[in-house]
Design an enzyme around this catalytic site. Structure first.
Site, mmCIF file in Angstrom:
data_model
loop_
_atom_site.group_PDB
_atom_site.id
_atom_site.type_symbol
_atom_site.label_atom_id
_atom_site.label_comp_id
_atom_site.label_asym_id
_atom_site.label_seq_id
_atom_site.Cartn_x
_atom_site.Cartn_y
_atom_site.Cartn_z
ATOM 1 N N ASP A 296 0.861 -1.194 0.000
ATOM 2 C CA ASP A 296 0.000 0.000 0.000
ATOM 3 C C ASP A 296 0.893 1.238 0.000
ATOM 4 O O ASP A 296 0.747 2.137 0.821
ATOM 5 C CB ASP A 296 -0.923 0.000 1.219
ATOM 6 C CG ASP A 296 -2.013 1.065 1.135
ATOM 7 O OD1 ASP A 296 -2.280 1.555 0.016
ATOM 8 O OD2 ASP A 296 -2.594 1.409 2.184
ATOM 9 N N LEU A 297 1.805 1.266 -0.952
ATOM 10 C CA LEU A 297 2.891 2.249 -0.901
ATOM 11 C C LEU A 297 2.514 3.536 -1.633
ATOM 12 O O LEU A 297 3.021 3.847 -2.703
ATOM 13 C CB LEU A 297 4.169 1.636 -1.479
ATOM 14 C CG LEU A 297 5.479 2.374 -1.172
ATOM 15 C CD1 LEU A 297 5.599 2.692 0.308
ATOM 16 C CD2 LEU A 297 6.660 1.554 -1.647
#
Length: 289
Positions: free
Chosen positions: A197-198
């Protein structure tokens, strides 16, 4: 200063073997409630809680942080205490914010390449725990195409249909695309160790300009997914991507696959937040008709 819920205060104090002398809210989270907590022992810690957490909510995040940090490739906050039992909470090492330096983006690109190279035992998670606000599955699979189809695209198509987040024809195209990933996904690669979830809000720049990664949806996946997520909402410099490419070049044609990996987060956002993300989600799906 705020007063913590009495049960939460007691649980944190017992877990950390120190009294709490002050607490202040920390804003910016999605579903959790977060605090900066000063301990009688003289340290500050980050604590977050959730009034109605999904199963294994905080222990999954804690295990993800530990898994990423075990590589020593990237900086992640150290897990100090965690509990999924009421009052559910996660206590982490406090990261003091700093200012970016000329080396910040290059350093992150190289470190992210090292993280991805560390690999994963499978696509998905061996513990089969879900991640993300929509509890997407992470069932272990031997190939990326199977993982992205069965753990991302098809579950998201079902969720989008249930809440009518996308037009029916787009949902149908998404389901068809799930069966064509071998043809459009590029050459096979082994599973990379992903943050998952960068986006820019999950990278903190600490003292000395070092990047810290927080709030993972960690799993074994295609490394292009992390990079596509980083490009989706911004917050990362060109030097970061250039340093990554130098350290761990992507397979030919990666530019044409960026939108493919962005489909999952775009559909999630269309489900969660509505119309503002629908055109982008439809556009990404339609690129692979």
């Amino acid at each position: 200063m705020v007063n913590l819920d009495a049960d939460l205060e007691r649980a944190v104090e017992e877990s950390l073997a120190s009294g709490i002398v002050a607490a202040a809210p920390v804003h910016g989270g999605d579903v959790a409630i977060a605090y900066a907590v000063d301990l009688a022992a003289g340290t500050r810690v980050f604590v977050k809680t959730h009034l109605h957490p999904p199963p294994w909510f905080f222990t999954t995040e804690a295990s993800g942080l530990t898994w990423l940090g075990a590589t020593t490739a990237v900086d992640v906050p150290r897990v100090l205490a965690v509990s999924d039992a009421a009052p559910a909470f996660l206590a982490l090492e406090w990261v003091e914010r700093g200012e970016p330096r000329p080396s910040t983006e290059v350093d992150l690109g190289r470190r992210l390449a090292e993280l991805h190279r560390a690999g994963a035992p499978c696509f998905g998670r061996e513990d089969r725990r879900t991640t993300g606000s929509r509890a997407l599955p992470n069932e272990p699979t031997p190939t990326w195409a199977e993982f992205y189809a069965t753990n991302r695209l098809l579950p998201l198509a079902k969720l989008a249909a249930e809440v009518q987040a996308l037009p029916a024809e787009s949902i149908a195209r998404l389901e068809v695309l799930a069966g064509r990933l071998d043809a459009v996904g590029g050459p096979p690669e082994p599973p990379a160790r992903l943050h998952g979830d960068l986006w820019g809000g999950n990278r903190l720049v600490g003292l000395g300009g070092r990047s810290w990664l927080i709030d993972p949806a960690a799993h074994g996946g295609h490394r292009e997914f992390d990079l596509a997520m980083m490009r989706l909402f911004g917050g990362f410099g060109d030097d970061c991507f250039a340093a990554y490419a130098e350290a761990f070049p992507l397979a030919d044609g990666w530019e044409a696959r960026v939108a493919l990996h962005q489909i999952a987060p775009l559909v999630v956002h269309a489900i969660k937040f509505g119309a503002g993300y629908v055109p982008a989600a439809i556009g990404a799906i339609d690129r692979y008709r």
